[in-house]
Motif scaffolding. Sequence first.
Motif, PDB file in Angstrom:
ATOM      1  N   ARG A   4       0.812  -1.223   0.000  1.00 59.16           N
ATOM      2  CA  ARG A   4       0.000   0.000   0.000  1.00 59.16           C
ATOM      3  C   ARG A   4       0.846   1.275   0.000  1.00 59.16           C
ATOM      4  NH1 ARG A   4      -4.511  -2.471   4.228  1.00 59.16           N
ATOM      5  NH2 ARG A   4      -5.514  -3.850   2.697  1.00 59.16           N
ATOM      6  N   PRO A   5       1.963   1.351   0.773  1.00 58.29           N
ATOM      7  CA  PRO A   5       2.812   2.554   0.643  1.00 58.29           C
ATOM      8  C   PRO A   5       3.411   2.726  -0.756  1.00 58.29           C
ATOM      9  CG  PRO A   5       3.285   1.431   2.702  1.00 58.29           C
ATOM     10  CD  PRO A   5       2.380   0.535   1.931  1.00 58.29           C
ATOM     11  N   LEU A   6       3.801   1.617  -1.405  1.00 55.73           N
ATOM     12  CA  LEU A   6       4.368   1.742  -2.749  1.00 55.73           C
ATOM     13  C   LEU A   6       3.302   2.145  -3.771  1.00 55.73           C
ATOM     14  CD1 LEU A   6       6.871  -1.253  -2.892  1.00 55.73           C
ATOM     15  CD2 LEU A   6       7.401   1.170  -2.826  1.00 55.73           C
ATOM     16  N   ARG A   7       2.053   1.733  -3.556  1.00 53.55           N
ATOM     17  CA  ARG A   7       0.968   2.200  -4.427  1.00 53.55           C
ATOM     18  C   ARG A   7       0.800   3.720  -4.310  1.00 53.55           C
ATOM     19  NH1 ARG A   7      -3.876  -2.208  -3.489  1.00 53.55           N
ATOM     20  NH2 ARG A   7      -3.111  -3.825  -4.935  1.00 53.55           N
ATOM     21  N   MET A   8       0.871   4.209  -3.071  1.00 47.93           N
ATOM     22  CA  MET A   8       0.766   5.655  -2.881  1.00 47.93           C
ATOM     23  C   MET A   8       1.958   6.373  -3.513  1.00 47.93           C
ATOM     24  SD  MET A   8      -0.625   5.850   1.042  1.00 47.93           S
ATOM     25  CE  MET A   8      -0.627   7.631   0.993  1.00 47.93           C
ATOM     26  N   ALA A   9       3.163   5.792  -3.378  1.00 51.94           N
ATOM     27  CA  ALA A   9       4.346   6.400  -3.981  1.00 51.94           C
ATOM     28  C   ALA A   9       4.258   6.417  -5.497  1.00 51.94           C
ATOM     29  CB  ALA A   9       5.602   5.656  -3.534  1.00 51.94           C
ATOM     30  N   ALA A  10       3.635   5.380  -6.085  1.00 54.98           N
ATOM     31  CA  ALA A  10       3.491   5.334  -7.540  1.00 54.98           C
ATOM     32  C   ALA A  10       2.517   6.389  -8.049  1.00 54.98           C
ATOM     33  CB  ALA A  10       3.033   3.941  -7.974  1.00 54.98           C
ATOM     34  N   SER A  11       1.648   6.909  -7.182  1.00 55.75           N
ATOM     35  CA  SER A  11       0.693   7.939  -7.577  1.00 55.75           C
ATOM     36  C   SER A  11       1.192   9.347  -7.315  1.00 55.75           C
ATOM     37  CB  SER A  11      -0.633   7.719  -6.838  1.00 55.75           C
ATOM     38  OG  SER A  11      -1.164   6.436  -7.100  1.00 55.75           O
ATOM     39  N   SER A  12       2.438   9.479  -6.826  1.00 54.50           N
ATOM     40  CA  SER A  12       2.968  10.806  -6.517  1.00 54.50           C
ATOM     41  C   SER A  12       3.405  11.526  -7.794  1.00 54.50           C
ATOM     42  CB  SER A  12       4.147  10.668  -5.549  1.00 54.50           C
ATOM     43  OG  SER A  12       5.182   9.906  -6.143  1.00 54.50           O
ATOM     44  N   LYS A  13       3.839  12.781  -7.636  1.00 52.02           N
ATOM     45  CA  LYS A  13       4.250  13.569  -8.799  1.00 52.02           C
ATOM     46  C   LYS A  13       5.510  13.006  -9.440  1.00 52.02           C
ATOM     47  CE  LYS A  13       2.201  18.000  -7.449  1.00 52.02           C
ATOM     48  NZ  LYS A  13       2.478  19.442  -7.149  1.00 52.02           N
ATOM     49  N   LYS A  14       6.471  12.612  -8.604  1.00 51.50           N
ATOM     50  CA  LYS A  14       7.701  11.988  -9.110  1.00 51.50           C
ATOM     51  C   LYS A  14       7.755  10.551  -8.596  1.00 51.50           C
ATOM     52  CE  LYS A  14      10.334  16.293  -9.315  1.00 51.50           C
ATOM     53  NZ  LYS A  14      11.561  17.002  -8.841  1.00 51.50           N
ATOM     54  N   PRO A  15       7.038   9.660  -9.251  1.00 51.39           N
ATOM     55  CA  PRO A  15       6.950   8.281  -8.732  1.00 51.39           C
ATOM     56  C   PRO A  15       8.280   7.541  -8.888  1.00 51.39           C
ATOM     57  CG  PRO A  15       5.864   8.428 -10.854  1.00 51.39           C
ATOM     58  CD  PRO A  15       6.246   9.838 -10.481  1.00 51.39           C
ATOM     59  N   PRO A  16       8.768   6.922  -7.814  1.00 47.71           N
ATOM     60  CA  PRO A  16       9.996   6.105  -7.936  1.00 47.71           C
ATOM     61  C   PRO A  16       9.735   4.742  -8.566  1.00 47.71           C
ATOM     62  CG  PRO A  16       9.202   6.044  -5.685  1.00 47.71           C
ATOM     63  CD  PRO A  16       8.290   7.000  -6.428  1.00 47.71           C
ATOM     64  N   ILE A  17       8.460   4.389  -8.729  1.00 42.89           N
ATOM     65  CA  ILE A  17       8.075   3.092  -9.295  1.00 42.89           C
ATOM     66  C   ILE A  17       6.734   3.263  -9.971  1.00 42.89           C
ATOM     67  CG2 ILE A  17       6.991   2.314  -7.136  1.00 42.89           C
ATOM     68  CD1 ILE A  17       7.873  -0.525  -7.792  1.00 42.89           C
TER      69      ILE A  17
END
Length: 610
Positions: free
Chosen positions: A268-281
């Motif tokens: 779930r944290p990586l899903r949120m990170a993928a939806s950010s402006k600069k996604p690392p994944i």
Amino acid sequence: MQKSVRYNEGHALYLSVVARKEGSKRGYLSKKTTENSRWTEKYFALYQNVLFYFENDQSARPSGIYLLEGCTCERAPAPKVSAISKEPMEKQQHYFLVIFGHEGQKPLELRSEDESDCNEWVECIQQASYSDIMIEREILMQKYIHLVQILETEKIAANQLRTQLEDQDTEIERLKAEIVVLNKAKERMFPFQSNQEEEDPDIKKIKKVQSFMRGWLCRRKWKIIVQDYICSPHAESMRKRNQIVFNMVEAETEYVHQLSILVNCFLRPLRMAASSKKPPISHDDVSSIFLNSETIMFLHEIFHQGLKARIANWPTLVLADLFDILLPMLNIYQEFVRNHQYSLQVLANCKQNRDFDKLLKQYEYNAGCEGRMLETFLTYPMFQIPRYIITLHELLAHTPHEHVERKSLEFAKSKLEELSKMMHDEVSDTENIRKNLAIERMIVEGCDILLDTSQTFVRQGSLIQLPSSSERGMLSKVRLGSLSLRKEGERQCFLFTKHFLICTRTSGGKLHLLKGGTLSLIECTLIEELDASDEDYNAAGQGFSHLEFKIVVEPPDGQSFCVVLLAPSRQEKAAWTSDISQCIDNIRCNGLMTSVFEENSKVSVPHMIK
């Protein structure tokens, strides 16, 4: 046919975690290094017949692994302290050696500050043998067969006693009927005597004492019966069965906890990170890494709640209906297992991104992860189906044949074994396909034969292609043994079950398929030793210590030619020639069976023979 040994690092890490928690012996020991003969203190953990050592007791990954099967352990005298030695000897040390059974392996030298601890380590390592366990198993199996024979004898005796009791009950009923008839006859003979006589008070007291004694004897007999059952083998088997169920609930609780960490701390944290402006994944990579992880967690949470509800109704434990609900939904494990290797590859590629690697390490430093990496949590579901099979096997061992759940548990065990075998076969096929595709992507020109799913990878390596008899005018014998020939003639060779590929490698790491470098093994003949009269033997030169071998290709629609290859060592040559010969024999045998059954007979080839 020789194949490369696969080493499952995730499984080794899992065993190291188990060794640290449940190992038969754990503690600090000093280990003598082979490079500079210095003593370094390490944290050792012994689990079954595998010895792990870590930098300290907080290390998440082991520094090394020793397989103790077939080794011996003995005390060793303390070495003499030289004046040149720089190591201070503050306390008396106790030394012991672990001597491995195979040649070429130096013994492992260890030492401990406590003599009792040293003796315990020696005793534990001597007992860490799989063969000793098998011998104990054979002894227990003989005892089990003996007990089964005794049980059958006791059953026969019990049936005989039961028959005697039935006969005695029949005799008692007959005697009671005779007594009733006699009493009625007595009443007809003396109708007024019973009314006139009055019962004596002493007789009443005697009857009361007799009634009390009969009740006490009955309670005593019932207490003896209960105590005998508690000590009986059936009660002991039921206690073991209940303990297996309790352990299963604890293991399921731990597994659900691991899945919740995987989902809540990583997915779930990586899903949120993928939806950010600069996604690392990307979202696709997240889906590839955590395929079906959330669904598996929800499934096992339902199963875990059902197990806890069954435990609440103890001592009545009925588990078969839970497995009936779980079995149809376990097919999601097939996709997870099929995708597991690919998910680890995607994760490794994503770790090359510094932002993602930094974010992932931040997640792994969470206290709930207990120092475990994401790869460890992705590996846990791989072992769940085999764990269920082992649990059901132990449960059936302590379930009587007349038990109401016996057939349902046997059905669940058979279904899980079928699913486990299917998953194993799919993983093998998937790994082979991915290996072929990886090689096909490395070849610049591409290779259509590697897209055949029946094409199985056998081996690869570097060989030197020597000039054939038609090329001996181009190179002299002096040049044949020179370094320039070895550089120019070096080839990357790939052996499959149906084809042999010869490629050259560029400085950028890409492969170029040689013209005529795709050899169909059905058209090939292998010559392992070149004859002195052979033209290729004279063309190749005689300074290679019989490391060369020749493949003669006879295409049906072209001119035959030969390829002479040079192996780096005799072992490599033996391995290559053995595998090529085996592949050629398999192809020709399959072709012969197909022609016999399909061309010359009306009977089709059975799939098993194919």
